[in-house]
Design a protein around this motif. Structure first.
Motif, PDB file in Angstrom:
ATOM      1  N   VAL A  61      -4.240  -6.168  -7.663  1.00 30.07           N
ATOM      2  CA  VAL A  61      -3.667  -6.559  -6.369  1.00 30.07           C
ATOM      3  C   VAL A  61      -3.467  -5.342  -5.479  1.00 30.07           C
ATOM      4  O   VAL A  61      -3.753  -5.363  -4.289  1.00 30.07           O
ATOM      5  N   GLU A  62      -3.011  -4.257  -6.086  1.00 28.65           N
ATOM      6  CA  GLU A  62      -2.738  -3.033  -5.317  1.00 28.65           C
ATOM      7  C   GLU A  62      -4.018  -2.390  -4.780  1.00 28.65           C
ATOM      8  O   GLU A  62      -4.058  -1.903  -3.657  1.00 28.65           O
ATOM      9  N   VAL A  65      -7.852  -5.271  -2.893  1.00 25.59           N
ATOM     10  CA  VAL A  65      -7.916  -6.066  -1.664  1.00 25.59           C
ATOM     11  C   VAL A  65      -8.997  -5.487  -0.759  1.00 25.59           C
ATOM     12  O   VAL A  65      -8.804  -4.475  -0.097  1.00 25.59           O
ATOM     13  N   ARG A  71      -4.592 -10.219  -0.113  1.00 28.21           N
ATOM     14  CA  ARG A  71      -3.685 -10.087  -1.249  1.00 28.21           C
ATOM     15  C   ARG A  71      -3.330 -11.468  -1.801  1.00 28.21           C
ATOM     16  O   ARG A  71      -3.294 -11.683  -3.010  1.00 28.21           O
ATOM     17  N   GLU A  75      -3.837 -12.861  -5.583  1.00 27.34           N
ATOM     18  CA  GLU A  75      -2.703 -13.369  -6.365  1.00 27.34           C
ATOM     19  C   GLU A  75      -2.985 -14.783  -6.863  1.00 27.34           C
ATOM     20  O   GLU A  75      -2.723 -15.103  -8.028  1.00 27.34           O
ATOM     21  N   THR A  94       3.304  -3.791  -8.976  1.00 26.85           N
ATOM     22  CA  THR A  94       2.457  -3.506  -7.821  1.00 26.85           C
ATOM     23  C   THR A  94       3.301  -2.850  -6.746  1.00 26.85           C
ATOM     24  O   THR A  94       4.328  -3.393  -6.341  1.00 26.85           O
TER      25      THR A  94
END
Length: 198
Positions: A61-62, A65, A71, A75, A94
């Protein structure tokens, strides 16, 4: 002890797709070597499959993207494919760029926010946090031992030597403060101490 499974293999394939073309800071190593090492560390401590899967996915996620993905889309995919407990652990570790009100956080505020949120994180997330930091700190230490020019290693980090060492100390202290006293925290403290003297 958890070993190979279809779910772990699926997590690696998912992470490989989202970290494609990324390399470790200041190196030519594929980024996937980091979540792979986090998985090895978690396996070494006998963590369950759920924790290992979260460890493999912890930076998606960090850092993942891009390519038209938001994001929120990432998720949703992680939650759908790997379950909400894995997603919750990933989100707990994150680093957030904005707070709950959408206000942009400075570098220092991001670090404070990360440490603050650990107080509400699941045990799985705390294991992932510790394994992530153990691998990162030991990677820096290994690079420092292999070079005649330590300033090139420290130059990778915006916080410099002092700020980087302080960060690993702060994470270890925070884990102790919230009652997470697993042996991996001692390993993190030793890595931080090694960096102090490197």
């Amino acid at each position: 002890m958890t070993g190979y499974s279809d779910r772990i293999n699926h997590a690696f394939a998912f992470a490989a797709k989202h970290h494609d073309q990324q390399v470790r800071k200041g190196t030519r190593l594929p980024y996937l070597t980091h979540p792979a090492n986090v998985a090895v560390i978690l396996t070494r401590y006998g963590c369950p499959e759920e924790t290992i899967v979260a460890g493999i996915l912890h930076d998606v996620v960090e850092d993942g993207v891009r390519d038209g993905l938001t994001r929120e889309m990432l998720e949703e995919r992680i939650g759908r494919k790997f379950g909400n407990s894995v997603l919750d652990a990933v989100l707990a570790v994150t680093t957030r760029r904005t707070d709950d009100d959408g206000v942009e956080l400075s570098w220092e505020e991001r670090k404070d926010d990360y440490l603050q949120r650990l107080g509400h994180a699941s045990e799985d997330a705390l294991w992932v946090c510790a394994a992530d930091k153990v691998h990162n700190a030991n990677s820096i230490l290994s690079d420092l031992r292999r070079t005649a020019f330590p300033e090139t290693v420290w130059g990778r980090f915006s916080a410099g030597r002092e700020g980087t060492v302080r960060w690993y100390r702060r994470v270890a202290n925070r884990l102790r403060e919230i009652g997470f006293d697993a042996p991996i925290v001692t390993e993190l403290e030793e890595a931080a101490q090694g960096l102090e003297h490197a």
